[in-house]
Design a protein around this motif. Structure first.
Motif, mmCIF file in Angstrom:
data_model
loop_
_atom_site.group_PDB
_atom_site.id
_atom_site.type_symbol
_atom_site.label_atom_id
_atom_site.label_comp_id
_atom_site.label_asym_id
_atom_site.label_seq_id
_atom_site.Cartn_x
_atom_site.Cartn_y
_atom_site.Cartn_z
ATOM 1 N N ASP A 46 0.869 -1.182 0.000
ATOM 2 C CA ASP A 46 0.000 0.000 0.000
ATOM 3 C C ASP A 46 0.904 1.229 0.000
ATOM 4 O O ASP A 46 1.691 1.428 0.932
ATOM 5 N N ARG A 47 0.809 2.036 -1.030
ATOM 6 C CA ARG A 47 1.686 3.204 -1.183
ATOM 7 C C ARG A 47 1.672 4.103 0.055
ATOM 8 O O ARG A 47 2.678 4.683 0.430
ATOM 9 N N ARG A 48 0.540 4.198 0.726
ATOM 10 C CA ARG A 48 0.408 5.073 1.900
ATOM 11 C C ARG A 48 1.211 4.570 3.095
ATOM 12 O O ARG A 48 1.494 5.339 4.011
ATOM 13 N N THR A 49 1.582 3.297 3.092
ATOM 14 C CA THR A 49 2.311 2.752 4.236
ATOM 15 C C THR A 49 3.782 2.476 3.927
ATOM 16 O O THR A 49 4.487 1.918 4.771
ATOM 17 N N LEU A 50 4.240 2.863 2.728
ATOM 18 C CA LEU A 50 5.653 2.671 2.386
ATOM 19 C C LEU A 50 6.530 3.522 3.303
ATOM 20 O O LEU A 50 6.200 4.671 3.609
ATOM 21 N N ARG A 51 7.640 2.959 3.743
ATOM 22 C CA ARG A 51 8.608 3.643 4.586
ATOM 23 C C ARG A 51 9.992 3.406 4.004
ATOM 24 O O ARG A 51 10.233 2.401 3.340
ATOM 25 N N ALA A 52 10.917 4.321 4.275
ATOM 26 C CA ALA A 52 12.265 4.204 3.713
ATOM 27 C C ALA A 52 13.326 4.457 4.774
ATOM 28 O O ALA A 52 13.116 5.222 5.717
ATOM 29 N N LYS A 53 14.455 3.798 4.573
ATOM 30 C CA LYS A 53 15.667 4.057 5.350
ATOM 31 C C LYS A 53 16.752 4.414 4.343
ATOM 32 O O LYS A 53 16.875 3.762 3.310
ATOM 33 N N VAL A 54 17.524 5.446 4.652
ATOM 34 C CA VAL A 54 18.515 5.958 3.702
ATOM 35 C C VAL A 54 19.907 5.842 4.329
ATOM 36 O O VAL A 54 20.134 6.317 5.446
ATOM 37 N N PHE A 55 20.818 5.222 3.594
ATOM 38 C CA PHE A 55 22.182 5.022 4.075
ATOM 39 C C PHE A 55 23.160 5.484 3.003
ATOM 40 O O PHE A 55 22.897 5.342 1.818
ATOM 41 N N GLY A 56 24.306 5.986 3.421
ATOM 42 C CA GLY A 56 25.364 6.318 2.470
ATOM 43 C C GLY A 56 25.718 7.784 2.477
ATOM 44 O O GLY A 56 25.595 8.480 3.470
ATOM 45 N N GLY A 57 26.158 8.240 1.329
ATOM 46 C CA GLY A 57 26.517 9.640 1.178
ATOM 47 C C GLY A 57 27.853 10.003 1.778
ATOM 48 O O GLY A 57 28.112 11.162 2.085
ATOM 49 N N ALA A 58 28.739 9.014 1.949
ATOM 50 C CA ALA A 58 30.044 9.299 2.544
ATOM 51 C C ALA A 58 30.964 10.010 1.558
ATOM 52 O O ALA A 58 30.845 9.848 0.356
ATOM 53 N N ARG A 59 31.851 10.784 2.107
ATOM 54 C CA ARG A 59 32.921 11.402 1.316
ATOM 55 C C ARG A 59 34.142 10.510 1.482
ATOM 56 O O ARG A 59 34.886 10.621 2.450
ATOM 57 N N MET A 60 34.308 9.619 0.531
ATOM 58 C CA MET A 60 35.293 8.544 0.660
ATOM 59 C C MET A 60 36.737 8.995 0.433
ATOM 60 O O MET A 60 37.647 8.430 1.001
ATOM 61 N N ILE A 61 36.936 9.997 -0.416
ATOM 62 C CA ILE A 61 38.291 10.415 -0.754
ATOM 63 C C ILE A 61 38.405 11.925 -0.589
ATOM 64 O O ILE A 61 37.662 12.687 -1.218
ATOM 65 N N ASP A 62 39.322 12.351 0.281
ATOM 66 C CA ASP A 62 39.560 13.778 0.487
ATOM 67 C C ASP A 62 39.932 14.464 -0.812
ATOM 68 O O ASP A 62 40.640 13.904 -1.637
ATOM 69 N N GLY A 63 39.445 15.671 -0.977
ATOM 70 C CA GLY A 63 39.811 16.460 -2.139
ATOM 71 C C GLY A 63 38.903 16.290 -3.331
ATOM 72 O O GLY A 63 38.965 17.080 -4.259
ATOM 73 N N LEU A 64 38.058 15.255 -3.335
ATOM 74 C CA LEU A 64 37.119 15.079 -4.440
ATOM 75 C C LEU A 64 35.797 15.729 -4.084
ATOM 76 O O LEU A 64 35.562 16.122 -2.942
ATOM 77 N N SER A 65 34.914 15.822 -5.053
ATOM 78 C CA SER A 65 33.618 16.448 -4.818
ATOM 79 C C SER A 65 32.838 15.672 -3.764
ATOM 80 O O SER A 65 33.111 14.510 -3.494
ATOM 81 N N ASP A 66 31.868 16.328 -3.187
ATOM 82 C CA ASP A 66 31.043 15.685 -2.166
ATOM 83 C C ASP A 66 29.804 15.086 -2.825
ATOM 84 O O ASP A 66 28.667 15.403 -2.483
ATOM 85 N N ALA A 67 30.049 14.197 -3.794
ATOM 86 C CA ALA A 67 28.962 13.573 -4.547
ATOM 87 C C ALA A 67 28.070 12.741 -3.637
ATOM 88 O O ALA A 67 26.870 12.630 -3.879
ATOM 89 N N GLY A 68 28.620 12.162 -2.587
ATOM 90 C CA GLY A 68 27.832 11.327 -1.687
ATOM 91 C C GLY A 68 26.663 12.069 -1.074
ATOM 92 O O GLY A 68 25.541 11.562 -1.030
ATOM 93 N N LEU A 69 26.907 13.282 -0.605
ATOM 94 C CA LEU A 69 25.814 14.054 -0.009
ATOM 95 C C LEU A 69 24.799 14.479 -1.067
ATOM 96 O O LEU A 69 23.603 14.558 -0.783
ATOM 97 N N ARG A 70 25.268 14.721 -2.297
ATOM 98 C CA ARG A 70 24.316 15.042 -3.381
ATOM 99 C C ARG A 70 23.453 13.825 -3.690
ATOM 100 O O ARG A 70 22.268 13.936 -3.973
ATOM 101 N N ASN A 71 24.045 12.625 -3.646
ATOM 102 C CA ASN A 71 23.267 11.404 -3.870
ATOM 103 C C ASN A 71 22.201 11.245 -2.784
ATOM 104 O O ASN A 71 21.046 10.930 -3.074
ATOM 105 N N ALA A 72 22.588 11.454 -1.536
ATOM 106 C CA ALA A 72 21.638 11.350 -0.428
ATOM 107 C C ALA A 72 20.536 12.396 -0.565
ATOM 108 O O ALA A 72 19.357 12.103 -0.319
ATOM 109 N N ALA A 73 20.902 13.609 -0.959
ATOM 110 C CA ALA A 73 19.901 14.663 -1.145
ATOM 111 C C ALA A 73 18.912 14.283 -2.244
ATOM 112 O O ALA A 73 17.704 14.518 -2.112
ATOM 113 N N PHE A 74 19.408 13.676 -3.331
ATOM 114 C CA PHE A 74 18.517 13.216 -4.402
ATOM 115 C C PHE A 74 17.485 12.241 -3.846
ATOM 116 O O PHE A 74 16.285 12.365 -4.094
ATOM 117 N N VAL A 75 17.952 11.245 -3.090
ATOM 118 C CA VAL A 75 17.050 10.218 -2.559
ATOM 119 C C VAL A 75 16.039 10.839 -1.609
ATOM 120 O O VAL A 75 14.835 10.569 -1.692
#
Length: 124
Positions: A37-66
């Motif tokens: 039932d679409r009304r009872t769907l729930r989500a858990k969101v994991f990730g968005g880490a910045r794995m390598i210093d000096g690179l873009s913060d794509a992880g947080l952008r991915n989390a923001a998208f979700v």
């Protein structure tokens, strides 16, 4: 469970975000076909880490998208672990909605050349 990964803002970024939307829609529609039932769907969101210093913060952008997608679709986020600098391993039990998160060590042990032995490879 879906995994989205958008790495940059190149010309193909819009197409990549389209793939993310498509993956989310496929997941939701698959759940609905199985009787959810679409009304009872729930989500858990994991990730968005910045794995390598000096690179873009794509992880947080991915989390923001979700999170934006979930809000737009009216799906309640009931838990998350976002950001930081460590990779994660997520185990998920769809029948109960239970999720277990483990942080993954980023250290890769290096073998010294003097200890490396040449061995034959057997293919089967």
């Amino acid at each position: 469970m879906n995994h989205v990964l958008f790495v940059d803002d190149t010309r193909s970024a819009d197409a990549a975000f389209g793939f993310g939307v498509n993956a989310m829609e496929l997941l939701i529609n698959g759940l609905l076909r199985l009787g959810a039932d679409r009304r009872t769907l729930r989500a858990k969101v994991f990730g968005g880490a910045r794995m390598i210093d000096g690179l873009s913060d794509a992880g947080l952008r991915n989390a923001a998208f979700v999170r934006d997608f979930l809000e737009t679709e009216g799906i309640v986020e009931v838990g998350n672990d976002i950001g930081g600098t460590s990779a994660r391993r997520v185990e998920f039990w769809p029948g109960t909605g239970r999720a277990r998160l483990k942080y993954v060590s980023q250290e890769v042990p290096l073998r010294s050349p003097e200890r490396t032995e040449k061995k034959d490879v057997e293919l089967f």
